[in-house]
Design a protein around this motif. Structure first.
Motif, PDB file in Angstrom:
ATOM      1  N   TYR A   1      19.881   7.220   4.374  1.00 44.10           N
ATOM      2  CA  TYR A   1      18.576   6.564   4.210  1.00 44.10           C
ATOM      3  C   TYR A   1      17.684   6.960   5.372  1.00 44.10           C
ATOM      4  CZ  TYR A   1      15.204   2.830   3.273  1.00 44.10           C
ATOM      5  OH  TYR A   1      14.079   2.117   2.979  1.00 44.10           O
TER       6      TYR A   1
ATOM      7  N   LEU B   1      11.028   7.083   5.144  1.00 48.44           N
ATOM      8  CA  LEU B   1      10.659   6.963   3.729  1.00 48.44           C
ATOM      9  C   LEU B   1      10.506   5.509   3.297  1.00 48.44           C
ATOM     10  CD1 LEU B   1      13.039   9.608   2.105  1.00 48.44           C
ATOM     11  CD2 LEU B   1      10.563   9.779   2.379  1.00 48.44           C
ATOM     12  N   SER B   2      10.905   4.592   4.150  1.00 52.34           N
ATOM     13  CA  SER B   2      10.852   3.185   3.753  1.00 52.34           C
ATOM     14  C   SER B   2       9.421   2.764   3.454  1.00 52.34           C
ATOM     15  CB  SER B   2      11.406   2.309   4.877  1.00 52.34           C
ATOM     16  OG  SER B   2      11.087   0.964   4.611  1.00 52.34           O
ATOM     17  N   PRO B   3       9.265   1.973   2.395  1.00 52.22           N
ATOM     18  CA  PRO B   3       7.927   1.448   2.108  1.00 52.22           C
ATOM     19  C   PRO B   3       7.403   0.589   3.252  1.00 52.22           C
ATOM     20  CG  PRO B   3       9.461   0.969   0.320  1.00 52.22           C
ATOM     21  CD  PRO B   3      10.269   1.518   1.451  1.00 52.22           C
ATOM     22  N   LEU B   4       8.308   0.165   4.137  1.00 51.17           N
ATOM     23  CA  LEU B   4       7.886  -0.683   5.256  1.00 51.17           C
ATOM     24  C   LEU B   4       7.451   0.140   6.461  1.00 51.17           C
ATOM     25  CD1 LEU B   4      10.707  -3.387   5.101  1.00 51.17           C
ATOM     26  CD2 LEU B   4       8.502  -3.346   3.939  1.00 51.17           C
TER      27      LEU B   4
ATOM     28  N   LEU C   1       6.520   6.226  -5.175  1.00 56.15           N
ATOM     29  CA  LEU C   1       6.359   4.928  -4.526  1.00 56.15           C
ATOM     30  C   LEU C   1       4.961   4.353  -4.775  1.00 56.15           C
ATOM     31  CD1 LEU C   1       8.179   3.134  -2.789  1.00 56.15           C
ATOM     32  CD2 LEU C   1       7.276   4.297  -0.768  1.00 56.15           C
TER      33      LEU C   1
ATOM     34  N   ARG D   1       4.279   0.837  -6.676  1.00 57.43           N
ATOM     35  CA  ARG D   1       3.510  -0.289  -6.110  1.00 57.43           C
ATOM     36  C   ARG D   1       2.517  -0.819  -7.146  1.00 57.43           C
ATOM     37  NH1 ARG D   1       3.759  -0.742  -0.437  1.00 57.43           N
ATOM     38  NH2 ARG D   1       4.520   1.119   0.648  1.00 57.43           N
TER      39      ARG D   1
ATOM     40  N   ARG E   1      17.623   0.971  -1.551  1.00 58.10           N
ATOM     41  CA  ARG E   1      17.138   0.357  -0.306  1.00 58.10           C
ATOM     42  C   ARG E   1      15.620   0.363  -0.250  1.00 58.10           C
ATOM     43  NH1 ARG E   1      20.415   1.875   5.003  1.00 58.10           N
ATOM     44  NH2 ARG E   1      18.777   0.478   5.758  1.00 58.10           N
ATOM     45  N   MET E   2      15.000   1.430  -0.739  1.00 61.23           N
ATOM     46  CA  MET E   2      13.525   1.475  -0.736  1.00 61.23           C
ATOM     47  C   MET E   2      12.943   0.386  -1.637  1.00 61.23           C
ATOM     48  SD  MET E   2      12.906   5.614  -0.746  1.00 61.23           S
ATOM     49  CE  MET E   2      11.128   5.574  -0.835  1.00 61.23           C
TER      50      MET E   2
ATOM     51  N   ASP F   1      13.351  -2.919   0.098  1.00 58.73           N
ATOM     52  CA  ASP F   1      12.359  -3.038   1.181  1.00 58.73           C
ATOM     53  C   ASP F   1      10.994  -3.435   0.614  1.00 58.73           C
ATOM     54  OD1 ASP F   1      14.186  -2.360   3.105  1.00 58.73           O
ATOM     55  OD2 ASP F   1      13.436  -0.330   3.429  1.00 58.73           O
ATOM     56  N   LEU F   2      10.630  -2.769  -0.480  1.00 57.68           N
ATOM     57  CA  LEU F   2       9.315  -3.013  -1.095  1.00 57.68           C
ATOM     58  C   LEU F   2       9.210  -4.469  -1.563  1.00 57.68           C
ATOM     59  CD1 LEU F   2       6.838  -1.316  -1.856  1.00 57.68           C
ATOM     60  CD2 LEU F   2       7.952  -0.774  -4.019  1.00 57.68           C
TER      61      LEU F   2
ATOM     62  N   ALA G   1       9.013  -7.240   1.189  1.00 57.35           N
ATOM     63  CA  ALA G   1       7.737  -7.340   1.915  1.00 57.35           C
ATOM     64  C   ALA G   1       6.690  -8.140   1.142  1.00 57.35           C
ATOM     65  CB  ALA G   1       7.210  -5.937   2.193  1.00 57.35           C
TER      66      ALA G   1
END
Lengths: 85, 270
Positions: free
Chosen positions: A74, A78-81, B117, B121, B149-150, B153-154, B157
């Motif tokens: 991972y 690339l994390s949306p955060l 992504l 959204r 995981r992405m 995470d999205l 939030a």
């Protein structure tokens, strides 16, 4: 939650299937060896070998660890955060 | 025993498959919008597909006594062109208003790109703005852990997300704990080569328990089995599990999840 089977009963139930899948895997590796050219220096072959090492060990959660072996790491960028540029 | 198949692509299956499912005890199906095996060349291709899912496929399954529910969405494989994706997303409200549509899905990630992504959204925004159920597709093979995981995470939030109303699908051994620990519904997919076998699905039921768990065939145009749920049932019986647990997995859990949709109007047989 667990099944009511003992480990011996589970082995009785799983043994032939495990034997079959091991022989299948061995035959696949032999087939690659018999194919034209040298055995490929392909990272997937290294993944297979590392997967076999996991199977040969005694540590639990082998299925999870084999899955992780075949997963891309991972990248937190690339994390949306992650902060957007 | 009756069962509900919560994820199957009836548009890719034959009428013989539908008949076999009915004979095996299937009483309802959920059909998410997905990638049909080719990229659609224009937005009209999507419009026709959404009509197929909401008009034609329900008639085909009804002929065999199976109730059909659909999900509306844009799959990740066709989400890379963001302006084009926006045109497709603009079609969705018309279909989300139809009576047998459960929510927005299946949406998610494929190669985990920035454009995927961005489209995701906008799809989540549409769903949350309308208080719709959400069904997420997690990527295949080596991308699964990263994509799962992405998505987590999205969602983490966004404080508007009600995790009881979110189903994260195609979980495997290395992702199910992440999904369940955060309170979402986890889906397991019974595929012959990729994803999980019935025996591995039973392993995960034993390890994690039946709460917030859905098991499906996700049968489509590729190698897959529209009767995979019956293979799961047989595997659970072989392992000594009680009929009440089997019924919970294949019937009560799908009903519990689907009933959260305000449009869900289904009287299940007992």
């Amino acid at each position: 939650m667990s099944t009511s089977s003992s480990a011996s009963e589970m082995l009785d139930s799983e043994f032939l299937g495990m034997r079959c899948r091991l022989i299948d895997l061995a035959a696949s590796l032999d087939r690659i060896d018999r194919s034209d050219g040298a055995p490929p220096a392909d990272p997937r072959m290294a993944q297979i070998r590392r997967g076999l090492e996991i199977l040969a060990g005694d540590a639990p959660d082998r299925a999870v660890r084999v899955q992780l072996e075949f997963s891309l790491p991972y990248d937190s960028n690339l994390s949306p955060l992650a902060p957007r540029p | 025993m009756y069962f509900i198949e919560p994820h199957i692509h009836i548009a890719s299956r034959t009428t013989d498959d539908i008949q076999a499912m009915a004979r095996a005890g299937c009483v309802a199906v959920g059909e998410p919008a997905f990638w049909m095996g080719y990229d659609r060349s224009n937005v009209g291709g999507f419009y026709d597909y959404f009509r197929q899912l909401t008009e034609w496929e329900p008639k085909r399954t009804a002929n065999y006594g199976i109730r059909h529910f659909a999900w509306m969405g844009l799959n990740a494989k066709e989400a890379e062109n963001v302006p084009f994706a926006r045109e497709v997303i603009a079609l969705l409200p018309e279909f989300l208003d139809k009576p047998d549509v459960l929510g927005v899905g299946e949406i998610g990630l494929h190669k985990c790109t920035k454009n995927e992504l961005a489209t995701l959204r906008e799809l989540i925004e549409l769903a949350l703005g309308r208080d719709e159920l959400l069904l997420f597709h997690t990527p295949h093979l080596e991308h699964k852990l990263m994509g799962t995981r992405m998505i987590l995470d999205l969602l983490r939030a966004d404080s508007r997300v009600n995790r009881d109303r979110v189903w994260i699908d195609h979980c495997e051994e290395h992702t199910i704990r992440l999904v369940r620990d955060e309170g979402y519904w986890a889906g397991l997919t019974l595929y012959p080569t990729t994803k999980v076998t019935p025996e591995r699905a039973v392993d995960m039921i034993e390890i994690y328990g039946p709460e917030r768990l859905l098991v499906t065939s996700s049968a489509d145009w590729g190698p897959s089995d529209p009767l995979a749920i019956t293979a799961l049932m047989a595997a659970m019986r072989r392992r000594g599990h009680e009929e009440s647990l089997i019924r919970r997995i294949v019937y009560e859990n799908p009903l519990t999840f689907m009933r959260q949709c305000r449009r869900f109007d289904f009287t299940p047989p007992q």
